[in-house]
Design an enzyme around this catalytic site. Sequence first.
Site, PDB file in Angstrom:
ATOM      1  N   ARG A  15       0.803  -1.222   0.000  1.00 59.63           N
ATOM      2  CA  ARG A  15       0.000   0.000   0.000  1.00 59.63           C
ATOM      3  C   ARG A  15       0.843   1.282   0.000  1.00 59.63           C
ATOM      4  NH1 ARG A  15      -3.581  -2.272   4.903  1.00 59.63           N
ATOM      5  NH2 ARG A  15      -1.671  -3.491   5.100  1.00 59.63           N
ATOM      6  N   LYS A  22       8.606  -1.231   3.046  1.00 61.04           N
ATOM      7  CA  LYS A  22       7.953  -0.217   3.892  1.00 61.04           C
ATOM      8  C   LYS A  22       8.769   0.203   5.119  1.00 61.04           C
ATOM      9  CE  LYS A  22       4.234  -1.565   6.138  1.00 61.04           C
ATOM     10  NZ  LYS A  22       2.804  -1.875   6.335  1.00 61.04           N
ATOM     11  N   GLU A 156      -9.832  -9.525  11.341  1.00 61.15           N
ATOM     12  CA  GLU A 156      -9.208  -8.597  10.409  1.00 61.15           C
ATOM     13  C   GLU A 156     -10.263  -7.805   9.641  1.00 61.15           C
ATOM     14  OE1 GLU A 156      -5.850  -7.800  10.122  1.00 61.15           O
ATOM     15  OE2 GLU A 156      -6.104  -8.838  12.010  1.00 61.15           O
ATOM     16  N   ARG A 335      30.376  22.548   3.036  1.00 62.69           N
ATOM     17  CA  ARG A 335      30.149  21.116   2.836  1.00 62.69           C
ATOM     18  C   ARG A 335      31.443  20.310   2.902  1.00 62.69           C
ATOM     19  NH1 ARG A 335      30.726  19.709  -2.880  1.00 62.69           N
ATOM     20  NH2 ARG A 335      31.435  21.544  -3.991  1.00 62.69           N
ATOM     21  N   ASN A 379      42.161  37.525   5.384  1.00 66.41           N
ATOM     22  CA  ASN A 379      41.013  38.210   4.801  1.00 66.41           C
ATOM     23  C   ASN A 379      40.906  37.796   3.341  1.00 66.41           C
ATOM     24  OD1 ASN A 379      38.971  39.882   4.124  1.00 66.41           O
ATOM     25  ND2 ASN A 379      39.928  41.763   4.852  1.00 66.41           N
ATOM     26  N   ALA A 382      36.127  39.634  -1.816  1.00 58.87           N
ATOM     27  CA  ALA A 382      34.964  39.207  -2.605  1.00 58.87           C
ATOM     28  C   ALA A 382      35.420  38.671  -3.951  1.00 58.87           C
ATOM     29  CB  ALA A 382      34.031  40.394  -2.824  1.00 58.87           C
TER      30      ALA A 382
HETATM   31  C1  UD1 Z   1      -1.795  -6.152  11.407  1.00 60.18           C
HETATM   32  C2  UD1 Z   1      -2.770  -6.987  12.239  1.00 60.18           C
HETATM   33  C3  UD1 Z   1      -4.005  -6.143  12.535  1.00 60.18           C
HETATM   34  C4  UD1 Z   1      -3.598  -4.884  13.257  1.00 60.18           C
HETATM   35  C5  UD1 Z   1      -2.546  -4.097  12.462  1.00 60.18           C
HETATM   36  C6  UD1 Z   1      -1.992  -2.975  13.303  1.00 60.18           C
HETATM   37  C7  UD1 Z   1      -2.479  -9.312  11.515  1.00 60.18           C
HETATM   38  C8  UD1 Z   1      -3.033 -10.409  10.709  1.00 60.18           C
HETATM   39  N1  UD1 Z   1      -3.149  -8.156  11.488  1.00 60.18           N
HETATM   40  O1  UD1 Z   1      -2.441  -5.861  10.165  1.00 60.18           O
HETATM   41  O2  UD1 Z   1      -4.914  -6.894  13.342  1.00 60.18           O
HETATM   42  O3  UD1 Z   1      -4.740  -4.076  13.479  1.00 60.18           O
HETATM   43  O4  UD1 Z   1      -1.437  -4.961  12.127  1.00 60.18           O
HETATM   44  O5  UD1 Z   1      -1.120  -2.155  12.579  1.00 60.18           O
HETATM   45  O6  UD1 Z   1      -1.469  -9.494  12.146  1.00 60.18           O
HETATM   46  N2  UD1 Z   1       5.032  -8.716   8.294  1.00 60.18           N
HETATM   47  C9  UD1 Z   1       6.015  -9.681   8.230  1.00 60.18           C
HETATM   48  N3  UD1 Z   1       5.780 -10.810   7.515  1.00 60.18           N
HETATM   49  C10 UD1 Z   1       4.598 -11.026   6.875  1.00 60.18           C
HETATM   50  C11 UD1 Z   1       3.607 -10.026   6.943  1.00 60.18           C
HETATM   51  C12 UD1 Z   1       3.854  -8.892   7.683  1.00 60.18           C
HETATM   52  O7  UD1 Z   1       7.088  -9.528   8.803  1.00 60.18           O
HETATM   53  O8  UD1 Z   1       4.476 -12.088   6.245  1.00 60.18           O
HETATM   54  C13 UD1 Z   1       5.321  -7.470   9.048  1.00 60.18           C
HETATM   55  C14 UD1 Z   1       5.254  -6.253   8.163  1.00 60.18           C
HETATM   56  O9  UD1 Z   1       6.544  -5.925   7.660  1.00 60.18           O
HETATM   57  C15 UD1 Z   1       4.744  -5.173   9.100  1.00 60.18           C
HETATM   58  C16 UD1 Z   1       3.963  -5.952  10.155  1.00 60.18           C
HETATM   59  O10 UD1 Z   1       4.307  -7.301  10.016  1.00 60.18           O
HETATM   60  O11 UD1 Z   1       5.800  -4.490   9.713  1.00 60.18           O
HETATM   61  C17 UD1 Z   1       2.452  -5.796   9.985  1.00 60.18           C
HETATM   62  O12 UD1 Z   1       2.086  -6.271   8.712  1.00 60.18           O
HETATM   63  P1  UD1 Z   1       0.899  -5.622   7.881  1.00 60.18           P
HETATM   64  O13 UD1 Z   1       0.744  -6.399   6.626  1.00 60.18           O
HETATM   65  O14 UD1 Z   1       1.082  -4.166   7.772  1.00 60.18           O
HETATM   66  O15 UD1 Z   1      -0.342  -5.954   8.831  1.00 60.18           O
HETATM   67  P2  UD1 Z   1      -1.742  -5.202   8.870  1.00 60.18           P
HETATM   68  O16 UD1 Z   1      -2.536  -5.598   7.691  1.00 60.18           O
HETATM   69  O17 UD1 Z   1      -1.534  -3.758   9.092  1.00 60.18           O
HETATM   70 CA    CA Z   2       0.296  -2.430   9.160  1.00 60.31          CA
END
Ligand code: UD1
Ligand code: CA
Length: 463
Positions: A15, A22, A156, A335, A379, A382
Site C-alpha cells: 500500500r 515499507k 481482520e 560542505r 582576509n 569578494a
Molecule cells: C496487522 C494486524 C491487525 C492490526 C494491524 C496494526 C495481523 C493479521 N493483522 O495488520 O490486526 O490491526 O497490524 O497495525 O497481524 N510482516 C512480516 N511478515 C509477513 C507479513 C507482515 O514480517 O508475512 C510485518 C510487516 O513488515 C509489518 C507488520 O508485520 O511491519 C504488519 O504487517 P501488515 O501487513 O502491515 O499488517 P496489517 O494488515 O496492518
Molecule cells: Ca500495518
Amino acid sequence: MKTTVVILAAGFGTRMRSKQVKVLHRAGGLPLVEHVTRASKAVAEPERTIVVTGHQADDVERALAGNGVSFVRQGPPQGTGHALAACRERAAGFDGLLMVLLGDAPLLTAQTLLQLRDTQAASNRAATLLTTTLPDPSGYGRVIVNPAGDVTAIVEHKVCTPQQREIRVINSGIYCFQAKLLWDHIAKIQPNPISNEYYLTDMFEILTGLGHRIGEMHIPDSNELLGINTRVELAQADRVLRDRKRRSLMLAGVTLEQPETITIDMDVEVGQDTVVEPFARLLGTTKIGDDCRVGAGAILDGAILGNNAAVHAYTLVSNSSIASGAEVGPFSRLRMNSAVEADGRIGNFVELKNTQFGAGSKSQHLAYLGDSTVGAGANIGAGTITCNYDGVAKHPTHIGAGAFVGSNSTLVAPVTIGDDSYIAAGSVITEEVPPEALALGRARQTLKHEWAKRRKQQHGKKH
Ligand code: UD1
Ligand code: CA
C-alpha cells in the site's frame, strides 16, 4: 521475568506503492523499523531482540546493523503468524515473556512497552494486547471482547462482518505473550481461507479455545499505535515524531520560533538558550551548542556548532563544523568536512568545500574555497576563487595566517600563499607567494588620454 522482543519487518508494504520495503521509509529522519528497535531497548537486551526480515532483507539488516539486534529471515512472507513462527527455533531457549512489535508502528514509546510488560507479568493470562479506540478503524483488526472483559478474538478488517466493522476498538498488532504458551501452540495457526495468509491474530482464538485468558491494555493516545500502511500515514507519523522532538527541546531550554515550521531529526542535539528561527531544518546528527542562532530557512545536516555560533538565514551546512563565536551566512554553503574556526566569518554567497578556515578569518562575500586551508586572521576578498580542479584531479590551496587576498583573485591550485602576504585584487596566482610579499598577477592598466574626445570629433558628435 526476562523479555524477548520480536519485531516483524518482512512484509513489503504494497500500500506504500514504493520500490522500497515499507519499514525502511523514514519518519523523523529514521527508518520506521529503527524507531521500533530503539523503543524495544527499554524491555529487552539486544541479544533478546530479533528482527524478522524478508523483502529486501539485506537492506533492512544493513540499516539496523549498529543496533546490536539479531535477524531471522522469514522467506517469502506469508503473514504475521508465519513471520513470528520463523523465530521459533531461535527464541525457543528464551523463557519468560515474548513481546511482538511491528516494524511499521514507529510511534510506540518505551514507557508504554514497560507498562505492557508489567501488565502481562502481573496477570495470569496467556497474553496481553495493546488496543486503542479510533474514530476511523478501517484497515485494522477489530477486538472482540466477552462480557467478562477478556479478548476472545481479533477479526481482520478484510474479513469483518458489517456488524464487526462497527467496532472501533482496534488491535495494535503489539502483544506480550507467555513465551512458552506461544511457542507450544503457534503451529496451530491455519492459513486464512480468504487471503491464504497465516494471521498471528488467530492465536488469540486458539489460546482462548484451550481455556487460556487474553487481556487487553487499552491506551488513550491512539497516536502511539499508528501503523503505517500508506504515505498519508507516513506523513502523519513524521508529524507526531517531530512534534515530540520539538517539545522535548523546548522543554529543555531551546527557543523555537513558530516551532511547527521547523524540521528536526530525532538524533539532533541543541544546547540551552539557542534560538532557531522559522523554517530551519536540523537534520541527521547535527549538534548545536548553547546560545547559538540558526536563521530562517537554514539547513543543517551533520553540522556541529560550538557555543555562541550563528548560522544566518538560508545557509546550507552539511558535514561541517562552525566553532564558538563564528558566524556563517546568510546564503552561504559549507560542505564536505569544512570547518570554520573560532570567530571566523563567512558571508553571503561564499562556498567552502573541504576547507579549514582559520580562527578570526573573514570571507564575507562571493567566494569559493575548495580543498583549502586558511590560517588565522586572513582576509579573503569578494570574488576569490580557488581553482582546485584541473579536469582530472583536485589540488590543495594553502593560505597563510594574516594573508590578505584581494578581491576577484584566482588561486590556481596547487598553490601556497605565505603568512602575512598580500595578493593584489584581480590577480591570477599560479606560483607560490612567500610570506610578507605582495603578488600582482594581472595585466598592467594602460591609459589613452583624451581618447573619448578624439572619438567624438571623428564621428562628429557633440557629446
Ligand atoms: C496487522 C494486524 C491487525 C492490526 C494491524 C496494526 C495481523 C493479521 N493483522 O495488520 O490486526 O490491526 O497490524 O497495525 O497481524 N510482516 C512480516 N511478515 C509477513 C507479513 C507482515 O514480517 O508475512 C510485518 C510487516 O513488515 C509489518 C507488520 O508485520 O511491519 C504488519 O504487517 P501488515 O501487513 O502491515 O499488517 P496489517 O494488515 O496492518
Ligand atoms: Ca500495518
